[in-house]
Design a protein around this motif. Structure first.
Motif, mmCIF file in Angstrom:
data_model
loop_
_atom_site.group_PDB
_atom_site.id
_atom_site.type_symbol
_atom_site.label_atom_id
_atom_site.label_comp_id
_atom_site.label_asym_id
_atom_site.label_seq_id
_atom_site.Cartn_x
_atom_site.Cartn_y
_atom_site.Cartn_z
ATOM 1 N N GLY A 115 51.437 -30.178 53.734
ATOM 2 C CA GLY A 115 50.114 -30.788 53.592
ATOM 3 C C GLY A 115 49.519 -30.667 52.202
ATOM 4 O O GLY A 115 48.314 -30.803 52.019
ATOM 5 N N PHE A 116 50.376 -30.418 51.191
ATOM 6 C CA PHE A 116 49.896 -30.454 49.806
ATOM 7 C C PHE A 116 49.745 -31.910 49.359
ATOM 8 O O PHE A 116 50.413 -32.798 49.897
ATOM 9 C CB PHE A 116 50.894 -29.760 48.865
ATOM 10 C CG PHE A 116 50.913 -28.259 48.993
ATOM 11 C CD1 PHE A 116 49.817 -27.494 48.608
ATOM 12 C CD2 PHE A 116 52.034 -27.608 49.482
ATOM 13 C CE1 PHE A 116 49.831 -26.113 48.717
ATOM 14 C CE2 PHE A 116 52.063 -26.214 49.602
ATOM 15 C CZ PHE A 116 50.958 -25.469 49.215
ATOM 16 N N PRO A 117 48.901 -32.169 48.338
ATOM 17 C CA PRO A 117 48.863 -33.529 47.782
ATOM 18 C C PRO A 117 50.267 -33.933 47.313
ATOM 19 O O PRO A 117 51.023 -33.074 46.847
ATOM 20 C CB PRO A 117 47.920 -33.398 46.581
ATOM 21 C CG PRO A 117 47.116 -32.159 46.824
ATOM 22 C CD PRO A 117 47.973 -31.245 47.643
ATOM 23 N N ALA A 118 50.589 -35.225 47.449
ATOM 24 C CA ALA A 118 51.927 -35.684 47.050
ATOM 25 C C ALA A 118 52.147 -35.417 45.560
ATOM 26 O O ALA A 118 51.331 -35.815 44.733
ATOM 27 C CB ALA A 118 52.072 -37.176 47.341
ATOM 28 N N PRO A 119 53.228 -34.719 45.197
ATOM 29 C CA PRO A 119 53.481 -34.454 43.780
ATOM 30 C C PRO A 119 53.697 -35.746 42.989
ATOM 31 O O PRO A 119 54.249 -36.719 43.518
ATOM 32 C CB PRO A 119 54.774 -33.629 43.807
ATOM 33 C CG PRO A 119 54.834 -33.039 45.184
ATOM 34 C CD PRO A 119 54.216 -34.075 46.070
ATOM 35 N N ASP A 120 53.242 -35.758 41.735
ATOM 36 C CA ASP A 120 53.556 -36.853 40.812
ATOM 37 C C ASP A 120 54.928 -36.595 40.222
ATOM 38 O O ASP A 120 55.155 -35.538 39.635
ATOM 39 C CB ASP A 120 52.530 -36.905 39.667
ATOM 40 C CG ASP A 120 51.277 -37.653 40.072
ATOM 41 O OD1 ASP A 120 51.409 -38.771 40.584
ATOM 42 O OD2 ASP A 120 50.175 -37.099 39.870
ATOM 43 N N LEU A 121 55.829 -37.553 40.352
ATOM 44 C CA LEU A 121 57.210 -37.341 39.895
ATOM 45 C C LEU A 121 57.391 -37.729 38.436
ATOM 46 O O LEU A 121 56.789 -38.696 37.956
ATOM 47 C CB LEU A 121 58.170 -38.168 40.737
ATOM 48 C CG LEU A 121 58.242 -37.850 42.228
ATOM 49 C CD1 LEU A 121 59.248 -38.764 42.905
ATOM 50 C CD2 LEU A 121 58.615 -36.389 42.448
ATOM 51 N N VAL A 122 58.261 -36.981 37.750
ATOM 52 C CA VAL A 122 58.754 -37.418 36.441
ATOM 53 C C VAL A 122 59.920 -38.362 36.762
ATOM 54 O O VAL A 122 61.037 -37.932 37.044
ATOM 55 C CB VAL A 122 59.228 -36.219 35.596
ATOM 56 C CG1 VAL A 122 59.784 -36.704 34.264
ATOM 57 C CG2 VAL A 122 58.072 -35.239 35.389
ATOM 58 N N LEU A 123 59.617 -39.668 36.761
ATOM 59 C CA LEU A 123 60.573 -40.644 37.307
ATOM 60 C C LEU A 123 61.900 -40.671 36.550
ATOM 61 O O LEU A 123 62.960 -40.845 37.140
ATOM 62 C CB LEU A 123 59.942 -42.041 37.332
ATOM 63 C CG LEU A 123 58.806 -42.195 38.360
ATOM 64 C CD1 LEU A 123 58.118 -43.539 38.218
ATOM 65 C CD2 LEU A 123 59.334 -42.010 39.789
ATOM 66 N N GLU A 124 61.836 -40.454 35.217
ATOM 67 C CA GLU A 124 63.072 -40.511 34.416
ATOM 68 C C GLU A 124 64.072 -39.432 34.822
ATOM 69 O O GLU A 124 65.265 -39.523 34.526
ATOM 70 C CB GLU A 124 62.765 -40.332 32.916
ATOM 71 C CG GLU A 124 61.804 -41.352 32.332
ATOM 72 C CD GLU A 124 60.354 -40.884 32.366
ATOM 73 O OE1 GLU A 124 59.632 -41.229 31.417
ATOM 74 O OE2 GLU A 124 59.945 -40.184 33.312
ATOM 75 N N GLN A 125 63.574 -38.369 35.482
ATOM 76 C CA GLN A 125 64.451 -37.242 35.837
ATOM 77 C C GLN A 125 64.518 -37.024 37.348
ATOM 78 O O GLN A 125 65.014 -35.997 37.808
ATOM 79 C CB GLN A 125 63.925 -35.956 35.178
ATOM 80 C CG GLN A 125 63.896 -36.027 33.658
ATOM 81 C CD GLN A 125 63.226 -34.815 33.016
ATOM 82 O OE1 GLN A 125 62.386 -34.175 33.630
ATOM 83 N NE2 GLN A 125 63.603 -34.506 31.779
ATOM 84 N N ALA A 126 64.039 -38.012 38.130
ATOM 85 C CA ALA A 126 63.865 -37.774 39.573
ATOM 86 C C ALA A 126 65.159 -37.853 40.367
ATOM 87 O O ALA A 126 65.313 -37.173 41.383
ATOM 88 C CB ALA A 126 62.847 -38.765 40.140
ATOM 89 N N ASP A 127 66.107 -38.687 39.935
ATOM 90 C CA ASP A 127 67.304 -38.917 40.749
ATOM 91 C C ASP A 127 68.525 -38.230 40.148
ATOM 92 O O ASP A 127 68.616 -38.068 38.933
ATOM 93 C CB ASP A 127 67.567 -40.422 40.879
ATOM 94 C CG ASP A 127 66.451 -41.098 41.675
ATOM 95 O OD1 ASP A 127 66.040 -40.524 42.699
ATOM 96 O OD2 ASP A 127 65.980 -42.179 41.245
ATOM 97 N N PRO A 128 69.480 -37.849 41.010
ATOM 98 C CA PRO A 128 70.668 -37.154 40.509
ATOM 99 C C PRO A 128 71.417 -37.978 39.468
ATOM 100 O O PRO A 128 71.648 -39.179 39.657
ATOM 101 C CB PRO A 128 71.528 -36.967 41.767
ATOM 102 C CG PRO A 128 70.563 -37.023 42.911
ATOM 103 C CD PRO A 128 69.490 -37.978 42.480
#
Length: 414
Positions: A115-128
């Motif tokens: 139930g934490f606020p949705a984290p903001d992703l660093v999109l450039e590093q988000a996927d394997p």
């Protein structure tokens, strides 16, 4: 690590790039107790590998493999609930980077479940991505690795920045300090999580490796909890009897030893975000709690001198030089005790390392277990009477650490 015991397996193997350069694959072995192997199992396995002359003669089953479904992940996520205090506030906002690794989906699922606020992703590093294109080393401790996460934080003004390394067992935390963002040291997060668990009434043993700060031992002592110092690595920390919480300075935290007997970057992130939420409710931050701990137990400041070499013999030379001519003083502080850890000290098994205890400081020198580096771990402890004394104590600590580095380099000839 948790899967071993969950499935009743006799062993588990993880093949992982971890936080090393792309060409380095790690191979971790766990036995059925859920902990990484310690000697003599490691040399026994290595000998079996060395005895293989050709792969063509090794029998391999064509069928009979069982590919596990999502139930292992579900069981893990169900345990993440137990990491948090049921009634705790869940308001802290985060920026998250998976550092091109495998952490994102599990991290987001755990945070949503809590139930934490949705984290903001660093999109450039988000996927394997096994090439780790945006970083030289996919280790949050390396210079530059957090640049994209900090850029995102300047944009979104969260309470925390959290990074996992590629296999998500390490957790890095950054906070706003003055005008900009800074990474907290592993020792700072280690102490914060320990203090948080104490304030929640945790019972059981606390533990840290010998190269980590001595602050956790002071926090545990004041709370009347057992405390144990181990050799470096979670293969040792996880074996502490009755362990409730263990950490080491290289961004590794074990906050749920009943579920994962190893460092785990996702449960550590949950607990850190819970602590930040509780402090936020009081109009305070992680830095305020660090100040409290410094006034209560003394300012514990740590640093590392790490020398990467092309030629491994340079490391052996430096260790030999220190053993043959132990320093009598460093940074103007007398050496009270010089211990050669290869002989085994107290309850510690023998390991290639040296420990200098100084008047108000401590230095440990050891070759890295995973990289061609000589590592020196420094700690100074400065008593602080009130919060007003913190700036001058910090200045003194910084000067002492720099001076220790200089004198140690000279003594080791590196």
């Amino acid at each position: 690590a948790g899967g071993d015991r969950h499935l009743g397996a006799v062993a588990g193997v993880a093949v992982t790039a971890s936080h090393n350069p792309p060409r380095d694959n790690g191979y971790k072995v766990y036995l059925g107790d859920g902990s990484q192997i310690v000697p003599p199992a490691d040399t026994g396995i290595a000998a079996e590998i060395d005895a293989i002359t050709s792969l063509s003669g090794i029998p391999r089953p064509d069928s009979g493999w069982e590919v596990l479904g999502e139930e292992i992940l579900e069981a893990y996520l169900a345990r993440t609930d137990a990491v948090l205090d049921p009634g705790s506030p869940r308001t802290a906002r985060t920026v998250y980077t998976a550092m091109h690794g495998v952490g994102k989906d599990t991290f987001l699922a755990a945070f949503a479940r809590a139930g934490f606020p949705a984290p903001d992703l660093v999109l450039e590093q988000a996927d394997p991505d096994p090439d780790f294109p945006t970083v030289a080393f996919p280790n949050p401790e390396e210079p530059g690795a957090m640049d994209l996460a900090f850029a995102k934080a300047r944009e979104t003004e969260p309470d925390l920045v959290i990074a996992n390394d590629p296999d998500a067992d390490r957790c890095a935390v950054a906070v706003k300090d003055g005008a900009d963002w800074r990474m907290l040291r592993g020792d700072e997060v280690g102490a914060l999580l320990g203090a948080h668990l104490v304030s929640r009434g945790a019972t059981g043993a606390f533990a840290a490796s010998i190269v980590s700060s001595s602050l956790l031992g002071r926090i545990a002592g004041k709370a009347g909890l057992p405390y144990e110092e181990t050799l470096t690595g979670f293969k040792w920390i996880a074996r502490v009897e009755g362990l409730r919480y263990g950490y080491e300075e290289a961004l590794g935290y074990c906050v749920d030893p009943g579920g994962v007997r190893d460092k785990d970057g996702i449960t550590a992130a949950l607990l850190t975000t819970e602590l930040a939420s509780r402090l936020k409710q009081e109009g305070r931050t992680l830095l305020d709690l660090l100040d409290d701990l410094a006034v209560e137990h003394g300012l514990h400041a740590t640093d590392q001198l790490s020398v990467r070499v092309q030629d491994l013999s340079l490391i052996a030379d430096a260790m030999r030089r220190l053993r043959e001519q132990p320093p009598t003083a460093l940074a103007g502080l007398p050496v009270l005790r010089f211990e050669d850890l290869s002989r085994g000290v107290g309850t510690l098994p023998p390991t290639d390392g040296l420990r200098c205890t100084l008047d108000g400081a401590r230095v440990i020198v050891r070759p890295s277990g995973t990289e061609p580096k000589l590592k020196c771990y420094l700690e100074v402890v400065i008593p602080v009477a009130t919060r007003a004394g913190l700036p001058s104590a910090r200045a003194r600590a910084t000067a002492l650490l720099e001076s220790l580095k200089r004198d140690l380099s000279a003594a080791a000839g590196i």
